[in-house]
Design an enzyme around this catalytic site. Structure first.
Site, PDB file in Angstrom:
ATOM      1  N   HIS A 108     -13.883 -13.566 -34.016  1.00 36.24           N
ATOM      2  CA  HIS A 108     -13.004 -12.837 -33.072  1.00 36.24           C
ATOM      3  C   HIS A 108     -12.513 -13.697 -31.829  1.00 36.24           C
ATOM      4  O   HIS A 108     -13.193 -14.648 -31.212  1.00 36.24           O
ATOM      5  CB  HIS A 108     -13.813 -11.546 -32.265  1.00 36.24           C
ATOM      6  CG  HIS A 108     -13.474 -10.411 -33.113  1.00 36.24           C
ATOM      7  ND1 HIS A 108     -14.636  -9.413 -33.020  1.00 36.24           N
ATOM      8  CD2 HIS A 108     -12.888  -9.977 -34.259  1.00 36.24           C
ATOM      9  CE1 HIS A 108     -14.271  -8.387 -33.813  1.00 36.24           C
ATOM     10  NE2 HIS A 108     -13.508  -8.772 -34.485  1.00 36.24           N
TER      11      HIS A 108
ATOM     12  N   TYR B 266     -18.973 -13.601 -25.017  1.00 33.98           N
ATOM     13  CA  TYR B 266     -18.964 -15.100 -25.096  1.00 33.98           C
ATOM     14  C   TYR B 266     -20.242 -15.812 -25.381  1.00 33.98           C
ATOM     15  O   TYR B 266     -20.594 -16.370 -24.462  1.00 33.98           O
ATOM     16  CB  TYR B 266     -18.126 -15.427 -23.736  1.00 33.98           C
ATOM     17  CG  TYR B 266     -16.779 -14.816 -23.830  1.00 33.98           C
ATOM     18  CD1 TYR B 266     -15.687 -15.409 -24.074  1.00 33.98           C
ATOM     19  CD2 TYR B 266     -16.517 -13.680 -22.846  1.00 33.98           C
ATOM     20  CE1 TYR B 266     -14.507 -14.751 -24.106  1.00 33.98           C
ATOM     21  CE2 TYR B 266     -15.403 -13.226 -22.733  1.00 33.98           C
ATOM     22  CZ  TYR B 266     -14.319 -13.689 -23.541  1.00 33.98           C
ATOM     23  OH  TYR B 266     -12.798 -13.363 -23.306  1.00 33.98           O
ATOM     24  N   HIS B 267     -20.747 -15.461 -26.452  1.00 34.63           N
ATOM     25  CA  HIS B 267     -21.632 -16.268 -27.106  1.00 34.63           C
ATOM     26  C   HIS B 267     -21.249 -16.409 -28.381  1.00 34.63           C
ATOM     27  O   HIS B 267     -21.231 -15.417 -29.214  1.00 34.63           O
ATOM     28  CB  HIS B 267     -23.190 -15.620 -26.592  1.00 34.63           C
ATOM     29  CG  HIS B 267     -24.225 -16.479 -27.272  1.00 34.63           C
ATOM     30  ND1 HIS B 267     -25.127 -16.884 -26.464  1.00 34.63           N
ATOM     31  CD2 HIS B 267     -24.590 -17.094 -28.478  1.00 34.63           C
ATOM     32  CE1 HIS B 267     -26.091 -17.819 -27.280  1.00 34.63           C
ATOM     33  NE2 HIS B 267     -25.629 -17.709 -28.337  1.00 34.63           N
TER      34      HIS B 267
ATOM     35  N   HIS C 207     -20.395 -16.130 -32.193  1.00 30.60           N
ATOM     36  CA  HIS C 207     -20.939 -15.190 -33.276  1.00 30.60           C
ATOM     37  C   HIS C 207     -19.868 -15.241 -34.329  1.00 30.60           C
ATOM     38  O   HIS C 207     -18.749 -15.379 -34.152  1.00 30.60           O
ATOM     39  CB  HIS C 207     -21.579 -14.026 -32.909  1.00 30.60           C
ATOM     40  CG  HIS C 207     -20.806 -13.142 -32.247  1.00 30.60           C
ATOM     41  ND1 HIS C 207     -20.144 -13.466 -30.708  1.00 30.60           N
ATOM     42  CD2 HIS C 207     -19.635 -12.207 -32.317  1.00 30.60           C
ATOM     43  CE1 HIS C 207     -19.230 -12.776 -30.470  1.00 30.60           C
ATOM     44  NE2 HIS C 207     -18.952 -11.650 -31.453  1.00 30.60           N
TER      45      HIS C 207
END
Length: 321
Positions: free
Chosen positions: A239, A245-246, A248
């Site tokens: 995405h 905001y990490h 993935h």
């Protein structure tokens, strides 16, 4: 008395409804805003979001849907060969009617995220990223992704982890909270990077290709071994903007297309991202830094006002060309 964790019927019944945040007929879901007591039988309450969605039908129930599960029906209309009815199910342990996701305590950011909102298409140039988006990301407090840290450290959801890679660019793979853990047609996993400096898509570099290919390989292996889904049966995507905001990667059944986050304007196929990185330079500036990205941004997003204002300047530049 310890903090309330709404995990059973008694604690969920302590929820006091305030207002409807959103309804999504296509996903058959409702997002409700209300409060829970901080502790059960306590007068001090905190905001909470309940997202309630209809669960998908499990394929193994097909033979018993009409004979076993249906408790009552009411005919709405009949026209020639077509008949419409409403139906009510018997309670069945392996066939729940709804899935409930709870965020408690919920922050204003959560409330805005789950509220009904208009989406606007945004063009994010490298300049707008460095001027607006990156400072926004850098200001996000670590507490917002503490739940991710708890997964990576093994403090939370360790029993659900399907694979853990402990190398330099490691990651964990586990079921996403959107999946009911049962229905293969809506299978939804997530791979979370253990690299804290990769916040989003624009942070990816050529050195991360091995991590991304590892996610593809291990997720495909796990899904084939556990659920019998063959090669090509999974869709991998990233995405942008992400919900947190990490870095993935989303991993879903290739036939599952029911969520807005899978649409053009937010989802970037992992294979396409890897291909871009393969033709990237080794020293920079890097390709995902140089690109202009276009995506849908909801009016409740924290970036919306500043990024929407930035679009006017882009239009002025385009008109001058």
């Amino acid at each position: 008395m310890s903090k309330l964790i709404p995990r059973d019927l008694q604690s969920i019944q302590a929820f006091i409804f305030e207002r409807l945040l959103n309804e999504d007929p296509s996903a058959r879901s409702l997002a409700l805003l209300g409060t829970f007591p901080i502790k059960l039988d306590d007068h001090h309450r905190a905001p909470a979001i309940l997202r309630i969605e209809k669960t998908p039908f499990a394929a193994e129930l097909a033979q018993s849907l009409s004979s076993d599960l249906l408790h009552e029906v009411k005919c709405i209309e009949n026209n020639d060969i077509y008949t419409w009815l409403l139906g009510w199910f018997n309670r069945k342990e392996n066939a729940p009617d709804v899935k409930i996701n709870i965020i408690f305590p919920a922050t204003e950011v959560h409330i805005r995220k789950y509220s009904a909102q208009t989406t606007c298409m945004i063009r994010e140039t490298p300049e707008l990223f460095h001027k607006i988006v990156k400072p926004y990301i850098d200001k996000i407090p670590p507490s917002r992704t503490q739940w991710v840290e708890d997964i990576l450290s093994g403090k939370s959801e360790s029993h659900k982890v399907l694979h853990r890679d402990g190398t330099k660019f490691g990651y964990v793979i586990l079921p996403d909270m959107k999946w009911d853990l049962t229905t293969l047609s809506s299978l939804y996993l997530v791979a979370i990077s253990s690299c804290r400096d990769i916040k989003c898509l624009r942070d990816l570099r050529k050195q991360h290709i091995s991590m991304l290919r590892g996610v593809q390989h291990e997720a495909s292996r796990i899904v084939k071994e556990r659920w019998g889904l063959e090669s090509g049966g999974l869709r991998f995507f990233i995405h942008y903007q992400p919900s947190y905001y990490h870095f993935h990667v989303h991993i879903v059944n290739a036939n599952y297309c029911g969520l807005m986050g899978m649409c053009v304007g937010q989802a970037h196929l992992l294979d396409d991202v890897i291909s871009l990185l393969e033709i990237d330079s080794d020293t920079g500036p890097f390709i995902l830094e140089r690109m202009t990205l276009t995506y849908g941004l909801g009016e409740q997003h924290g970036l919306f006002e500043s990024m929407n204002a930035g679009q006017e300047r882009l239009r002025e530049i385009s008109s001058d060309l």
